[in-house]
Write an enzyme that holds these catalytic residues in place. Structure first.
Site, PDB file in Angstrom:
ATOM      1  N   ASP A   1      16.039 -16.479 -46.248  1.00 21.84           N
ATOM      2  CA  ASP A   1      17.077 -17.176 -46.569  1.00 21.84           C
ATOM      3  C   ASP A   1      17.302 -17.275 -48.190  1.00 21.84           C
ATOM      4  O   ASP A   1      16.383 -18.182 -48.552  1.00 21.84           O
ATOM      5  CB  ASP A   1      17.375 -18.317 -45.794  1.00 21.84           C
ATOM      6  CG  ASP A   1      17.785 -18.135 -44.349  1.00 21.84           C
ATOM      7  OD1 ASP A   1      18.688 -17.202 -44.068  1.00 21.84           O
ATOM      8  OD2 ASP A   1      16.949 -18.586 -43.420  1.00 21.84           O
TER       9      ASP A   1
ATOM     10  N   ASP B   1      13.249 -18.499 -53.378  1.00 21.26           N
ATOM     11  CA  ASP B   1      14.176 -19.066 -54.037  1.00 21.26           C
ATOM     12  C   ASP B   1      13.915 -20.599 -54.199  1.00 21.26           C
ATOM     13  O   ASP B   1      14.598 -21.517 -54.769  1.00 21.26           O
ATOM     14  CB  ASP B   1      15.526 -18.996 -53.361  1.00 21.26           C
ATOM     15  CG  ASP B   1      15.432 -19.696 -51.910  1.00 21.26           C
ATOM     16  OD1 ASP B   1      14.621 -19.601 -51.087  1.00 21.26           O
ATOM     17  OD2 ASP B   1      16.528 -20.542 -51.828  1.00 21.26           O
TER      18      ASP B   1
ATOM     19  N   ASP C   1      10.859 -14.763 -48.930  1.00 24.90           N
ATOM     20  CA  ASP C   1      11.510 -15.476 -48.291  1.00 24.90           C
ATOM     21  C   ASP C   1      12.513 -14.706 -47.599  1.00 24.90           C
ATOM     22  O   ASP C   1      12.925 -13.693 -48.362  1.00 24.90           O
ATOM     23  CB  ASP C   1      11.828 -16.921 -49.187  1.00 24.90           C
ATOM     24  CG  ASP C   1      12.582 -17.817 -48.364  1.00 24.90           C
ATOM     25  OD1 ASP C   1      12.177 -18.001 -47.177  1.00 24.90           O
ATOM     26  OD2 ASP C   1      13.607 -18.148 -48.520  1.00 24.90           O
TER      27      ASP C   1
END
Length: 252
Positions: A4, A198, A2
């Site tokens: 961000d 995250d 990922d």
């Protein structure tokens, strides 16, 4: 991985991300940066990452807009769509030969935009009512801004669903379809690929359902405590992507 919360956070480099990407290149390990955001093109996202100090080539960036375009190209080549979204989505659909129209389109395709238009949403509702197939780039209900949360694709999709009784097909994470299309884009196999994210509810479950091993970093949304709330677990939890520097060949 990922983007961000893993590589960058609020336009700032997450410490160690640059060293991690450098090590991947030095070891000839192919990688893909994934994002559910459909607003920007890979070129735009590359420029954004460069400002943070990360050099990621366009070919290594995979957005929900690209995944949606790939899906539609396979489902109905040369089709037409009414699009609620920005350049990341419209460019991806133009590149597969789609015609963008509000006159009897094959699909209504909903993505993210900084300013959702009531007129555009109303048009989407009426086209879905008339039989257009409903596609959405991702189910994220909100997105971040400096002032707080913004309504995102999932929230606006819920509005259209409530008005029409028709639910969209979501292409982006946590749909494993996005992960599989990214794997094909770099010629990778799930058995030899790792997903780093995250968020338990998008990145980790998406990786699991695509058959990948998964690493959760704690520099974004999910915490060690929140991991216990889910009926599935990542292969490993680490503090930051910096923990992988020097271990890219064997992260476990």
């Amino acid at each position: 991985m990922d983007m961000d919360g893993v590589l960058a956070r609020e336009e700032h480099l997450i410490p160690g991300a640059d060293a991690f990407l450098t090590e991947l290149r030095e070891n000839d390990i192919p990688f893909m940066v994934l994002t559910n955001n459909s607003i920007r093109t890979p070129r735009d996202l590359r420029a954004r990452l460069l400002r943070t100090g990360l050099d990621v080539p366009e070919k290594s960036i995979w957005t929900s807009a690209l995944a949606t375009a790939t899906f539609l190209a396979n489902q109905r080549p040369g089709g037409s769509a009414y699009v609620v979204g920005e350049s990341g989505l419209t460019t991806a659909l133009h590149d597969i030969g789609y015609v963008l129209t509000d006159s009897d389109p094959d699909y209504v395709v909903l993505g993210e935009t900084r300013t959702y238009s009531f007129e555009a949403i109303t048009r989407a509702i009426r086209l879905v009512e008339r039989g257009a197939r409903f596609i959405a780039t991702n189910p994220d209900p909100t997105g971040p801004s400096r002032e707080g949360s913004l309504p995102a694709t999932g929230a606006v999709a819920a509005l259209i669903t409530r008005a029409t009784g028709r639910a969209p097909y979501f292409v982006g994470k946590p749909n494993a379809l996005m992960m599989r299309s990214a794997l094909r884009a770099i010629g990778a196999h799930s058995a030899h690929t790792l997903m780093i994210g995250d968020r338990m509810d998008t990145d980790i479950v998406c990786g699991l359902e695509a058959g990948l091993q998964t690493l959760l970093v704690l520099t974004g949304i999910s915490t060690r405590e929140s991991v216990e709330m889910f009926p599935y677990r990542p292969t490993r939890v680490i503090e930051s992507i910096a923990d992988l520097v020097g271990r890219t060949a064997n992260p476990f």
